[in-house]
Design an enzyme around this catalytic site. Structure first.
Site, PDB file in Angstrom:
ATOM      1  N   GLY A 237       0.811  -1.314  -0.079  1.00 44.40           N
ATOM      2  CA  GLY A 237      -0.095  -0.132   0.000  1.00 44.40           C
ATOM      3  C   GLY A 237       1.015   1.360   0.066  1.00 44.40           C
ATOM      4  CG  HIS A 460      -2.733  32.402 -11.327  1.00 44.88           C
ATOM      5  ND1 HIS A 460      -1.928  32.120 -12.577  1.00 44.88           N
ATOM      6  CD2 HIS A 460      -2.688  31.071 -10.660  1.00 44.88           C
ATOM      7  CE1 HIS A 460      -1.629  30.805 -12.426  1.00 44.88           C
ATOM      8  NE2 HIS A 460      -2.027  30.376 -11.505  1.00 44.88           N
ATOM      9  CD  GLU A 461      -4.472  31.125  -6.906  1.00 45.53           C
ATOM     10  OE1 GLU A 461      -5.538  29.924  -6.786  1.00 45.53           O
ATOM     11  OE2 GLU A 461      -3.040  30.891  -6.942  1.00 45.53           O
ATOM     12  CG  ASP A 535      -1.268  26.271 -12.113  1.00 46.43           C
ATOM     13  OD1 ASP A 535      -1.617  25.541 -11.091  1.00 46.43           O
ATOM     14  OD2 ASP A 535      -1.376  27.350 -11.958  1.00 46.43           O
TER      15      ASP A 535
END
Length: 642
Positions: A237, A460-461, A535
């Site tokens: 896991g 941008h946000e 991003d």
């Protein structure tokens, strides 16, 4: 009196042996060396002028002895010798009453002979002095350089033999502990207090592994039906899912000797130590059977043989693995020794280690779902003093993709934040701030940001939030902030849906949402900046994953180059040709370009909402879901996903 006390009374106490006896012998050799190297330097040294003016001129010299053509020893007459002895306080000179009194060095015998001849012309008494020539052998400088290394070698071998003898007699000799296992042994009565009650969110794994505990507590129940307990159980896991915690719970529940160690503890710089430690570990476990052996991070020694050996070769690791395979396969059915192992890289383990008869069962531990996260929060909240507004269901809903270790960290961070704020209890806001800290890092309000930069960050946000708000498969937003946190100058928090399958449309919408920040900057400022590096990294990885692994491209359809075996890890050659690599790059660029144009179209269509959201961000710095909804309106009803 029990048997252990009887053994202690029967066993005579060993006398403490000095471990520094060899140091004294070395010191003796050193002093012998110094004594042998004492030469004529123990005599007072004089110059030629002193010899000529003070000794020859006053007729005090009896004879001269030229030693090894290097120095001259001066013998004084009897009455002069006594006077010199009285002036000299050296014990060595007093013992040498018949020996030389002074010495001086000469450059060459011919030069000394010419000087003495010229002195004889000035002082006629010098011509009557007897000059002898002798050669002396310094046995210390000749023999001792050979004797000292041999003596030290003998001392080393004596120490080695004494260690072997002590080990054969069961004594404690640290020099010969390389081949012994470093496993930590938890005996019955002193075992860990962790039980299955402390392990939340792993119900299926606990149910499967609890068979080990039941077998160790009542083995006859299984053996009378001919059943055989699995020899090895492998826990697989991601990190933080509770593999080691589950092993501790087994140790706490079973009540049998529990041997715990890491795979790296088998490996040492000495050849053959790893295999020796494996043999020693299993021999100890058999003597204490029924028992459990837990090997954490077994991929350290269990990596597939023959893979990733282009630049390096570790024969020691392979020999350790071979010994481990032999010990696992050599178990008898009635030894009652069970092996637990844990790793988060099961794809790189050797197939021989995974076959039935060695690690029979593989228990896959996944990241907890909503219900499991709720149970984990309850476990970690027990020792905390909570306020009335804390709701574990809400916290579990806002932590998708978090492991059990992440949740434990959130609870601890919330307690620390509440303590710093001098609160009497931990409230909901403390947990929310702790989640933000774990995800994005500490707030950095002191970071200097110009008004122009703040405006660019706000747009941008706002671009991220606006684009995701009007995308069908985008994740719903929770809040957005332009306060610097960690390495980021701003961030948006989303609440992803938990599902096992991701469609092509969902991939594309995720890329569009990630490109919303850069697209917003280009639309508003007509110029992009370096603010989108995270991003772009995420977008590039997602696009390549679509094309290379999942075959979700128009040009390279139904083709996957994903390697589930891990054998190509670190290989220099790609599993596809250069022409295919060029097609992959073209497809990735096409996917990103298509998503970027779609994002710009959405932002241009909702430019008014984009400007309003950015303005509100510049004013308040943090906007929550309700405030975002008040600006952007109701989220459009898209086509319902099946």
């Amino acid at each position: 009196m029990d048997s252990q006390e009887q053994k202690q009374t029967q066993t005579p106490a060993r006398k403490p042996q000095s471990t520094f006896w060899w140091i004294y012998i070395v010191m003796i050799f050193f002093f012998i060396w110094m004594w042998f190297f004492q030469s004529s330097s123990s005599l007072p040294q004089i110059s030629w002028n002193h010899f000529e003016k003070e000794l020859l001129a006053q007729n005090k010299v009896d004879r001269l002895d030229v030693v090894n053509n290097e120095w001259v020893e001066v013998y004084l007459k009897t009455e002069e010798k006594k006077a010199a002895d009285q002036e000299t306080q050296s014990i060595l000179e007093r013992e040498q009453a018949r020996g030389p009194s002074y010495f001086f060095n000469i450059g060459a015998v011919e030069v000394f002979y010419d000087q003495l001849k010229r002195t004889g012309e000035e002082y006629p008494e010098a011509n009557e002095i007897v000059v002898t020539y002798s050669r002396r052998q310094n046995w210390g400088s000749t023999i001792l350089p050979w004797l000292l290394p041999i003596g030290l070698l003998i001392l080393f071998w004596v120490y080695m033999l004494r260690g072997i003898s002590a080990r054969m007699q069961g004594a404690d000799s640290s020099f010969f502990k390389f081949g012994q296992s470093k496993a930590r042994i938890l005996e019955q009565g002193t075992e860990t207090r962790v039980t299955f009650k402390d392990v939340a969110g792993l119900e299926e794994a606990k149910e499967e592994i609890y068979e080990l505990v039941k077998f160790l507590k009542d083995p006859e129940k299984f053996e009378r039906l001919g059943a055989k307990i699995p020899k090895g159980i492998l826990l697989l896991g991601p990190p933080g899912t509770g593999k080691t915690l589950l092993a501790k719970a087994v140790a706490g529940e079973a009540g049998v000797p529990f041997f715990s160690l890491s795979g790296s503890e088998f490996i040492e710089m000495f050849v053959g130590v790893g295999a020796a430690r494996v043999r020693d570990l299993f021999s100890k476990a058999k003597l204490r059977a029924p028992s459990i052996i837990f090997i954490d991070e077994i991929d350290t020694i269990g990596r597939a043989r023959g893979s990733s050996t282009i630049f390096q070769s570790n024969d020691e690791r392979e020999s350790t693995l071979n010994q481990l395979l032999a010990e696992l396969d050599g178990f008898d059915t009635n030894t009652r020794v069970i092996i637990l192992a844990a790793t988060n890289r099961g794809d790189i383990l050797d197939p021989a280690l995974l076959r039935p008869g060695r690690f029979d069962r593989h228990i896959q531990l996944e990241l907890p779902n909503l219900t499991e996260r709720k149970a984990i929060f309850k476990v970690h909240m027990k020792p905390l003093k909570l306020g009335p507004d804390v709701n574990e269901e809400l916290l579990a809903a806002q932590t998708p993709g978090f492991s059990g270790a992440d949740i434990a960290n959130i609870c601890n961070e919330a307690a620390l934040i509440a303590a710093q704020r001098e609160k009497e209890a931990i409230h909901r806001q403390d947990f929310m701030d702790a989640i933000d800290r774990v995800i994005g890092g500490l707030e950095k309000r002191s970071k200097i940001i110009t008004p122009a930069e703040k405006k660019r960050i706000a747009y941008h946000e706002a671009g991220h939030v606006t684009a995701s708000w009007y995308l069908e498969h985008a994740q719903p937003v929770l809040k957005v902030s332009i306060i610097p946190r960690g390495r980021s100058l701003g961030a948006a928090w989303y609440l992803p849906e938990e599902h096992q399958i991701i469609t092509k449309s969902e991939f594309l919408d995720a890329i569009c949402s990630a490109l919303g920040g850069r697209a917003s900057e280009e639309i508003v400022f007509e110029e992009v900046s370096s603010n989108a590096i995270d991003d772009l990294e995420k977008v590039t990885k997602q696009a390549y994953t679509m094309v290379v692994n999942y075959g979700l491209s128009d040009e390279l359809r139904n083709i996957s180059f994903y390697d589930s075996t891990g054998k190509r890890e670190g290989a220099l050659q790609k599993p596809y040709s250069e022409k295919t690599a060029e097609k992959i790059d073209i497809e990735v660029q096409a996917i990103i370009d298509k998503a970027y144009e779609k994002t710009k179209m959405i932002l241009n269509s909702h430019r008014h909402q984009l400007d309003a959201l950015a303005a509100s961000l510049m004013e308040k710095e943090i906007l929550y879901k309700d405030e975002i909804k008040a600006i952007l309106g109701e989220k459009p009803q898209m086509q319902t996903k099946e």
